[in-house]
Scaffold this active site. Structure first.
Site, PDB file in Angstrom:
ATOM      1  N   GLU A  47       0.854  -1.189   0.000  1.00 21.75           N
ATOM      2  CA  GLU A  47       0.000   0.000   0.000  1.00 21.75           C
ATOM      3  C   GLU A  47       0.887   1.234   0.000  1.00 21.75           C
ATOM      4  O   GLU A  47       1.736   1.398   0.880  1.00 21.75           O
ATOM      5  CB  GLU A  47      -0.919   0.044   1.219  1.00 21.75           C
ATOM      6  N   ASP A  72       5.304   4.766   3.548  1.00 17.03           N
ATOM      7  CA  ASP A  72       5.075   6.190   3.810  1.00 17.03           C
ATOM      8  C   ASP A  72       6.379   6.779   4.316  1.00 17.03           C
ATOM      9  O   ASP A  72       7.223   6.049   4.831  1.00 17.03           O
ATOM     10  CB  ASP A  72       3.956   6.392   4.834  1.00 17.03           C
ATOM     11  N   ASP A 121      -2.005  12.298  -2.052  1.00 20.33           N
ATOM     12  CA  ASP A 121      -2.074  13.739  -2.291  1.00 20.33           C
ATOM     13  C   ASP A 121      -2.422  13.956  -3.762  1.00 20.33           C
ATOM     14  O   ASP A 121      -1.742  13.422  -4.642  1.00 20.33           O
ATOM     15  CB  ASP A 121      -0.724  14.377  -1.960  1.00 20.33           C
ATOM     16  N   ASP A 157     -10.958  10.331  -2.987  1.00 17.48           N
ATOM     17  CA  ASP A 157     -12.154  11.154  -2.921  1.00 17.48           C
ATOM     18  C   ASP A 157     -12.081  12.295  -3.919  1.00 17.48           C
ATOM     19  O   ASP A 157     -13.072  12.976  -4.162  1.00 17.48           O
ATOM     20  CB  ASP A 157     -12.303  11.753  -1.525  1.00 17.48           C
TER      21      ASP A 157
END
Length: 220
Positions: A47, A72, A121, A157
């Site tokens: 991920e 990350d 982002d 989103d």
């Protein structure tokens, strides 16, 4: 730096499920995730932009026969997922602290069986296109790292980022688009993710934002 962050960074240094600069395994993990980290031969699922690791840990809880790695750069975010996995005894979850543009330094060709890009982002300015995790620059990096037939999932989103990505994927001759929706929770795939959500997904959904989703594979 706050005391809380210092404590979290210290715990990351000590926790074996966090792979980061300064640990011997950081330099040798490429091509060796199953042997060095997980001690098994199960498929490796990655991920990107995992944040606090809710989705990575959630998948690890459910799919015991797969290995999950959240990537990350933010150590304080990774700490949350790392500490949760440790507390629950979830041994098929790990976290890699690095910039995503350096992903090919940590995974060998064909080492990843499945890739998730979750709520990255959007970098909406035209001049920032190359920083989007679905841009051609990143696609060319992902392609050799995925096993033959490996699936890439993308959730966001952000309508602008989704439409940009969808148009790009539809134009590329090396991509087989398996499906897409502008309203994930009203789609045929809504139950596929077993209700596992990231913190941002919950936040956006509660605000009434529709979640967009697509999946694709690179052609042989």
């Amino acid at each position: 730096m706050s005391r809380k962050k210092l404590v979290r960074f210290k715990e990351n240094e000590e926790n074996p499920n966090v792979i980061q600069d300064g640990k011997p395994i950081f330099e040798s993990i490429k091509g060796n995730w199953n042997e060095f980290q997980f001690k098994n031969s199960n498929p490796v699922v990655v991920e990107l932009a995992c944040g606090r690791g809710e989705f990575t840990v959630g998948l690890g809880r459910v799919f015991k026969d797969q290995n999950f790695i959240g990537v990350d750069i933010k150590g304080s975010r990774i700490w949350k997922g790392s500490s949760t996995a440790t507390a629950e005894g979830i041994h098929n979850v790990a976290f890699l602290r690095t910039q995503i543009e350096l992903l090919d330094r940590f995974f060998a060709e064909g080492e990843i069986s499945e890739l998730w890009i979750t709520f990255p982002d959007p970098f909406p300015r035209d001049g920032d296109e190359k920083r989007r995790l679905t841009s051609p620059r990143f696609l060319e990096m992902y392609k050799p790292l995925l096993k033959k037939g490996g699936t890439v999932h993308f959730k966001t989103d952000n309508t602008g980022l989704f439409d940009y990505s969808l148009a790009l994927f539809q134009e590329r001759e090396d991509i087989n688009l398996l499906g897409f929706t502008h309203d994930f929770y009203e789609s045929e795939w809504k139950n596929d993710h077993l209700g596992i959500q990231t913190r941002y997904e919950k936040m956006f959904s509660e605000k009434g934002e529709k979640i967009k989703y697509l999946k694709f594979q690179f052609k042989d």
